[in-house]
Design a protein around this motif. Structure first.
Motif, PDB file in Angstrom:
ATOM      1  N   ALA A   1      26.976  37.852  31.987  1.00  0.00           N
ATOM      2  CA  ALA A   1      27.712  36.853  32.764  1.00  0.00           C
ATOM      3  C   ALA A   1      29.216  37.049  32.602  1.00  0.00           C
ATOM      4  N   ALA A   2      29.665  37.236  31.367  1.00  0.00           N
ATOM      5  CA  ALA A   2      31.096  37.443  31.116  1.00  0.00           C
ATOM      6  C   ALA A   2      31.590  38.711  31.799  1.00  0.00           C
ATOM      7  N   ALA A   3      30.796  39.780  31.735  1.00  0.00           N
ATOM      8  CA  ALA A   3      31.189  41.040  32.362  1.00  0.00           C
ATOM      9  C   ALA A   3      31.228  40.908  33.882  1.00  0.00           C
ATOM     10  N   ASN A   4      30.257  40.202  34.459  1.00  0.00           N
ATOM     11  CA  ASN A   4      30.242  39.977  35.902  1.00  0.00           C
ATOM     12  C   ASN A   4      31.486  39.233  36.357  1.00  0.00           C
ATOM     13  N   TYR A   5      31.833  38.190  35.612  1.00  0.00           N
ATOM     14  CA  TYR A   5      33.003  37.389  35.975  1.00  0.00           C
ATOM     15  C   TYR A   5      34.274  38.241  35.901  1.00  0.00           C
ATOM     16  N   ALA A   6      34.424  38.980  34.805  1.00  0.00           N
ATOM     17  CA  ALA A   6      35.634  39.790  34.627  1.00  0.00           C
ATOM     18  C   ALA A   6      35.746  40.865  35.702  1.00  0.00           C
ATOM     19  N   LEU A   7      34.616  41.523  36.019  1.00  0.00           N
ATOM     20  CA  LEU A   7      34.653  42.590  37.022  1.00  0.00           C
ATOM     21  C   LEU A   7      34.982  42.031  38.399  1.00  0.00           C
ATOM     22  N   ALA A   8      34.396  40.878  38.747  1.00  0.00           N
ATOM     23  CA  ALA A   8      34.672  40.281  40.051  1.00  0.00           C
ATOM     24  C   ALA A   8      36.128  39.849  40.169  1.00  0.00           C
ATOM     25  N   ARG A   9      36.676  39.273  39.111  1.00  0.00           N
ATOM     26  CA  ARG A   9      38.080  38.841  39.143  1.00  0.00           C
ATOM     27  C   ARG A   9      39.013  40.048  39.230  1.00  0.00           C
ATOM     28  N   TRP A  10      38.624  41.149  38.624  1.00  0.00           N
ATOM     29  CA  TRP A  10      39.451  42.346  38.619  1.00  0.00           C
ATOM     30  C   TRP A  10      39.470  43.024  39.992  1.00  0.00           C
ATOM     31  N   ILE A  11      38.305  43.055  40.658  1.00  0.00           N
ATOM     32  CA  ILE A  11      38.179  43.825  41.894  1.00  0.00           C
ATOM     33  C   ILE A  11      38.466  42.980  43.135  1.00  0.00           C
ATOM     34  N   VAL A  12      37.873  41.797  43.218  1.00  0.00           N
ATOM     35  CA  VAL A  12      37.956  40.996  44.454  1.00  0.00           C
ATOM     36  C   VAL A  12      39.143  40.041  44.356  1.00  0.00           C
ATOM     37  N   ARG A  13      40.194  40.338  45.103  1.00  0.00           N
ATOM     38  CA  ARG A  13      41.421  39.539  45.074  1.00  0.00           C
ATOM     39  C   ARG A  13      41.829  39.027  46.448  1.00  0.00           C
ATOM     40  N   SER A  14      41.293  39.620  47.501  1.00  0.00           N
ATOM     41  CA  SER A  14      41.705  39.262  48.862  1.00  0.00           C
ATOM     42  C   SER A  14      40.972  38.023  49.354  1.00  0.00           C
ATOM     43  N   PRO A  15      41.536  37.320  50.343  1.00  0.00           N
ATOM     44  CA  PRO A  15      40.874  36.126  50.886  1.00  0.00           C
ATOM     45  C   PRO A  15      39.542  36.475  51.538  1.00  0.00           C
ATOM     46  N   ALA A  16      38.559  35.609  51.348  1.00  0.00           N
ATOM     47  CA  ALA A  16      37.256  35.807  51.985  1.00  0.00           C
ATOM     48  C   ALA A  16      37.412  35.757  53.499  1.00  0.00           C
ATOM     49  N   GLY A  17      36.542  36.500  54.187  1.00  0.00           N
ATOM     50  CA  GLY A  17      36.598  36.548  55.637  1.00  0.00           C
ATOM     51  C   GLY A  17      37.506  37.625  56.182  1.00  0.00           C
ATOM     52  N   THR A  18      38.072  38.456  55.300  1.00  0.00           N
ATOM     53  CA  THR A  18      38.954  39.538  55.740  1.00  0.00           C
ATOM     54  C   THR A  18      38.291  40.887  55.488  1.00  0.00           C
ATOM     55  N   GLU A  19      38.812  41.904  56.154  1.00  0.00           N
ATOM     56  CA  GLU A  19      38.306  43.261  55.941  1.00  0.00           C
ATOM     57  C   GLU A  19      38.522  43.699  54.500  1.00  0.00           C
ATOM     58  N   ALA A  20      39.673  43.335  53.922  1.00  0.00           N
ATOM     59  CA  ALA A  20      39.969  43.711  52.536  1.00  0.00           C
ATOM     60  C   ALA A  20      38.976  43.073  51.576  1.00  0.00           C
ATOM     61  N   PHE A  21      38.608  41.818  51.817  1.00  0.00           N
ATOM     62  CA  PHE A  21      37.623  41.147  50.971  1.00  0.00           C
ATOM     63  C   PHE A  21      36.298  41.895  50.999  1.00  0.00           C
ATOM     64  N   ASN A  22      35.846  42.281  52.185  1.00  0.00           N
ATOM     65  CA  ASN A  22      34.586  43.008  52.309  1.00  0.00           C
ATOM     66  C   ASN A  22      34.639  44.341  51.571  1.00  0.00           C
ATOM     67  N   GLN A  23      35.755  45.047  51.708  1.00  0.00           N
ATOM     68  CA  GLN A  23      35.867  46.332  51.026  1.00  0.00           C
ATOM     69  C   GLN A  23      35.844  46.157  49.510  1.00  0.00           C
ATOM     70  N   GLU A  24      36.506  45.127  49.025  1.00  0.00           N
ATOM     71  CA  GLU A  24      36.478  44.848  47.594  1.00  0.00           C
ATOM     72  C   GLU A  24      35.094  44.424  47.141  1.00  0.00           C
ATOM     73  N   LEU A  25      34.413  43.629  47.957  1.00  0.00           N
ATOM     74  CA  LEU A  25      33.039  43.235  47.636  1.00  0.00           C
ATOM     75  C   LEU A  25      32.127  44.455  47.606  1.00  0.00           C
ATOM     76  N   GLY A  26      32.367  45.407  48.512  1.00  0.00           N
ATOM     77  CA  GLY A  26      31.596  46.649  48.500  1.00  0.00           C
ATOM     78  C   GLY A  26      31.812  47.427  47.219  1.00  0.00           C
ATOM     79  N   ARG A  27      33.058  47.517  46.778  1.00  0.00           N
ATOM     80  CA  ARG A  27      33.338  48.210  45.516  1.00  0.00           C
ATOM     81  C   ARG A  27      32.699  47.482  44.343  1.00  0.00           C
ATOM     82  N   LEU A  28      32.746  46.161  44.378  1.00  0.00           N
ATOM     83  CA  LEU A  28      32.103  45.378  43.324  1.00  0.00           C
ATOM     84  C   LEU A  28      30.602  45.657  43.289  1.00  0.00           C
ATOM     85  N   THR A  29      29.982  45.720  44.446  1.00  0.00           N
ATOM     86  CA  THR A  29      28.549  45.986  44.532  1.00  0.00           C
ATOM     87  C   THR A  29      28.205  47.356  43.952  1.00  0.00           C
TER      88      THR A  29
END
Length: 230
Positions: free
Chosen positions: A160-188
């Motif tokens: 859980a701690a690792a998931n939170y840290a990785l998501a905060r590190w990678i996903v920084r853009s506002p949801a609903g944007t192309e940048a958010f999707n790309q960051e979510l893809g990298r997170l995945t």
């Protein structure tokens, strides 16, 4: 009655991790599917896989159900354009809750390690339990199971701690944007080698540790502890 064949793990990884990550990173631009369309297309892959597997097996186990719920929550965060911080909270919530439930079960009559690691599908639990009772070592093995339950709970909390840290590190853009999707893809894509794989190795090590205890307390060789594949 014949049982459904087990899915190919490489195919499952491809459908639920690799392909969604690629879709999010490559198809989110306005001239392709757009942010919302790519998000729906990417999340439909693990969601469809989970539902198909449930139909194929004729049951939806609670781990698969958590996966489906997590996928829907990710989609909701993206489509409702919530703050990206909620994604990190969502990534940590499921393993944190599992860790707390597992830890709490250490003081129950039947700790959850029976269902998650010391599994009758992998181990000949009936024979093991019979020999433990015969040799009067059941209490010693139950203590080992409870110790393993505490370790298992700690593994989930670390995840859980690792998931939170990785998501905060990678996903920084506002949801609903192309940048958010790309960051979510990298997170995945990064979540599997950085978090899921180490967690699987930890669970395998825990299984070996339990099996070693069962071997010593029952007198069975390793080969007779595990069920033979059909």
């Amino acid at each position: 009655m014949t049982t459904a064949a087990k899915p190919n793990p490489l195919l499952e990884i491809a459908v639920t991790i690799v392909l969604p990550g690629i879709v999010l990173m490559q198809a989110s631009s306005a001239d392709r599917l757009g942010p919302a369309g790519a998000l729906v297309a990417a999340l439909s892959l693990p969601l469809g896989w989970g539902l198909w597997d449930a139909v194929r097996r004729r049951r939806l186990n609670w781990l698969a159900l958590l996966g489906v719920v997590g996928t829907l929550m990710t989609g909701g965060i993206g489509l409702m354009q919530l703050d990206a911080h909620w994604l990190a909270i969502k990534e940590a919530t499921v393993p944190a809750l599992m860790g707390l439930v597992v830890l709490g079960s250490a003081w129950m009559r039947r700790p959850l390690i029976h269902a998650l690691v010391f599994d009758a599908a992998l181990l000949d639990t009936d024979r093991i339990n019979a020999l433990l009772a015969e040799r009067r070592t059941a209490v010693a093995f139950e203590a080992r199971l409870r110790q393993g339950t505490l370790v298992l709970g700690a593994v989930f909390l670390a995840s859980a701690a690792a998931n939170y840290a990785l998501a905060r590190w990678i996903v920084r853009s506002p949801a609903g944007t192309e940048a958010f999707n790309q960051e979510l893809g990298r997170l995945t894509l990064l979540g599997w080698p950085l978090i899921s794989l180490p967690m699987m190795l930890a669970l395998m090590a825990l299984l070996v540790w339990l099996a070693d205890g069962a071997r010593r307390l029952t007198g069975l060789p390793y080969g007779e502890l595990f069920r033979s594949p059909h």
